[in-house]
Design a protein around this motif. Sequence first.
Motif, mmCIF file in Angstrom:
data_model
loop_
_atom_site.group_PDB
_atom_site.id
_atom_site.type_symbol
_atom_site.label_atom_id
_atom_site.label_comp_id
_atom_site.label_asym_id
_atom_site.label_seq_id
_atom_site.Cartn_x
_atom_site.Cartn_y
_atom_site.Cartn_z
ATOM 1 N N ARG A 49 0.841 -1.177 0.000
ATOM 2 C CA ARG A 49 0.000 0.000 0.000
ATOM 3 C C ARG A 49 0.890 1.244 0.000
ATOM 4 O O ARG A 49 2.075 1.158 0.332
ATOM 5 C CB ARG A 49 -0.988 0.011 1.174
ATOM 6 C CG ARG A 49 -0.459 0.262 2.522
ATOM 7 C CD ARG A 49 -0.031 -0.917 3.402
ATOM 8 N NE ARG A 49 -0.824 -2.121 3.301
ATOM 9 C CZ ARG A 49 -0.261 -3.321 3.178
ATOM 10 N NH1 ARG A 49 1.071 -3.442 3.105
ATOM 11 N NH2 ARG A 49 -0.985 -4.397 3.113
ATOM 12 N N CYS A 119 -16.369 5.618 0.210
ATOM 13 C CA CYS A 119 -15.635 5.002 -0.896
ATOM 14 C C CYS A 119 -16.406 4.943 -2.210
ATOM 15 O O CYS A 119 -15.821 4.630 -3.249
ATOM 16 C CB CYS A 119 -15.177 3.599 -0.503
ATOM 17 S SG CYS A 119 -14.063 3.576 0.912
ATOM 18 N N TYR A 164 -5.470 -2.661 4.834
ATOM 19 C CA TYR A 164 -6.165 -2.212 3.633
ATOM 20 C C TYR A 164 -5.792 -0.809 3.174
ATOM 21 O O TYR A 164 -5.643 -0.554 1.973
ATOM 22 C CB TYR A 164 -7.690 -2.214 3.880
ATOM 23 C CG TYR A 164 -8.252 -3.562 4.211
ATOM 24 C CD1 TYR A 164 -8.612 -4.453 3.210
ATOM 25 C CD2 TYR A 164 -8.439 -3.952 5.543
ATOM 26 C CE1 TYR A 164 -9.139 -5.699 3.517
ATOM 27 C CE2 TYR A 164 -8.958 -5.195 5.860
ATOM 28 C CZ TYR A 164 -9.305 -6.064 4.843
ATOM 29 O OH TYR A 164 -9.816 -7.300 5.144
ATOM 30 N N HIS A 260 -14.676 -0.364 -6.919
ATOM 31 C CA HIS A 260 -13.926 0.110 -5.758
ATOM 32 C C HIS A 260 -12.953 -0.982 -5.351
ATOM 33 O O HIS A 260 -13.331 -2.161 -5.216
ATOM 34 C CB HIS A 260 -14.897 0.434 -4.616
ATOM 35 C CG HIS A 260 -14.222 0.638 -3.294
ATOM 36 N ND1 HIS A 260 -13.091 1.419 -3.142
ATOM 37 C CD2 HIS A 260 -14.507 0.148 -2.055
ATOM 38 C CE1 HIS A 260 -12.729 1.413 -1.871
ATOM 39 N NE2 HIS A 260 -13.568 0.649 -1.195
ATOM 40 N N GLN A 261 -11.699 -0.600 -5.142
ATOM 41 C CA GLN A 261 -10.638 -1.570 -4.859
ATOM 42 C C GLN A 261 -10.486 -1.776 -3.348
ATOM 43 O O GLN A 261 -9.511 -1.361 -2.731
ATOM 44 C CB GLN A 261 -9.326 -1.092 -5.473
ATOM 45 C CG GLN A 261 -9.424 -0.817 -6.968
ATOM 46 C CD GLN A 261 -9.588 -2.085 -7.786
ATOM 47 O OE1 GLN A 261 -8.754 -3.001 -7.730
ATOM 48 N NE2 GLN A 261 -10.661 -2.160 -8.558
ATOM 49 N N VAL A 285 -5.696 -3.316 -6.603
ATOM 50 C CA VAL A 285 -5.695 -3.363 -5.137
ATOM 51 C C VAL A 285 -4.491 -4.125 -4.589
ATOM 52 O O VAL A 285 -3.994 -3.808 -3.508
ATOM 53 C CB VAL A 285 -7.019 -3.949 -4.607
ATOM 54 C CG1 VAL A 285 -7.210 -5.395 -5.023
ATOM 55 C CG2 VAL A 285 -7.132 -3.779 -3.101
ATOM 56 N N ASN A 290 -6.435 -0.031 -0.660
ATOM 57 C CA ASN A 290 -7.743 0.627 -0.660
ATOM 58 C C ASN A 290 -7.547 2.117 -0.399
ATOM 59 O O ASN A 290 -7.214 2.525 0.711
ATOM 60 C CB ASN A 290 -8.633 0.007 0.422
ATOM 61 C CG ASN A 290 -9.999 0.653 0.524
ATOM 62 O OD1 ASN A 290 -10.266 1.685 -0.069
ATOM 63 N ND2 ASN A 290 -10.882 0.042 1.303
ATOM 64 N N THR A 291 -7.781 2.930 -1.427
ATOM 65 C CA THR A 291 -7.582 4.380 -1.315
ATOM 66 C C THR A 291 -8.895 5.141 -1.157
ATOM 67 O O THR A 291 -8.993 6.317 -1.505
ATOM 68 C CB THR A 291 -6.817 4.919 -2.548
ATOM 69 O OG1 THR A 291 -7.516 4.512 -3.732
ATOM 70 C CG2 THR A 291 -5.394 4.400 -2.588
ATOM 71 N N SER A 295 -10.203 5.377 -4.912
ATOM 72 C CA SER A 295 -9.987 4.020 -5.401
ATOM 73 C C SER A 295 -10.430 3.806 -6.838
ATOM 74 O O SER A 295 -9.649 3.375 -7.701
ATOM 75 C CB SER A 295 -10.708 3.039 -4.465
ATOM 76 O OG SER A 295 -10.801 1.767 -5.028
#
Length: 338
Positions: A49, A119, A164, A260-261, A285, A290-291, A295
């Motif tokens: 990440r 998200c 995450y 969405h990741q 991902v 998970n941004t 994302s």
Amino acid sequence: MTFPHHLPSISIVGVGHHLPATVQDNASLCQTLDVTPEWIVEKTGIEQRYIAAPDDTAWGYAVAASRDALAMANVAPEQLGLIVCCTFSGDYQFPPLSAKVQQQLGATHAQIFDLQANCSGFVAGLTVASDRLRVDPSVGYALVIGVELCSRYIDRRDTNTAVYISDGAGAAVLGPVAAGEGIVASAFHTDSSNYEAVRLRGGGAAFANNGRPFEAAVDLMEMNGIATWKQAITHLPPTIRRACAKAQLELTAVDFFVFHQANLRLIEYLVRKMGFTMAHTFTNVAQVGNTGSASVAIALSQAVRGGHMRRGSRVVLAGVGAGFNFAASVWNWTLGAE
């Protein structure tokens, strides 16, 4: 909603993204967790990440992603009539992040506002912006940004969140296109029965930090992964189906998905549940994490720039956010090779 045929067609005409310089792999993260790197990959598919540096800012990330998107679109900042920042980790409580982006880009004619739908924010933001462009062509072009610096609100010893969460920004420029191209329909759903499952209470009016000492249980992000999984597999496929029905498109006719990741295993499950293979989607991902609101935006930018999406494809963008809220939109895609 489904757009009336007499209104102008609006599509994404440029995309961009920005990621931090610092990458944290599982081996490094697990020095503060009681799980192994192999466990993280098995459960989530995440291998690393991105973590923002102490002096990085949400506005800086948003501007960097926006400049890339504007360059691809060949649109100047002064042509923007709207800037929407989708975030839940902006630099300030207020003023809105979008105002700082407008200032830094020199987009002097742009209306601004921030959108907080967790998200699923970027997918919702694209629909809001396309609605605005359709009903008022004088707006010209819109810039929609998803940006998060969520690592600032994470306990690195908490497996439920630290595994995450990642930082970054993605952006899209929306503008007029030929009739029949671009966004066709959108659908949304909210199931607030698990409202408390994913939350950050500190700093809100109910947990104001005025005179209150820092309290990790309140001031850092809390996430119930099982509740999130159940919500996503229950409500995201029906939301996608409703968007397709509005677009008068059979689900089986969709060419490509950008989700969405949140979790690679979740995406794999959703793809199988809807009768598709992983060849029908793009995922990042494993490498990006998970941004949040960024994302879908980052994944979309990487998919377009990597040549994974073709002009003329029928594309679905879909996300799930805390609350829980769900968003999906159907597009006759306009970026990429034929």
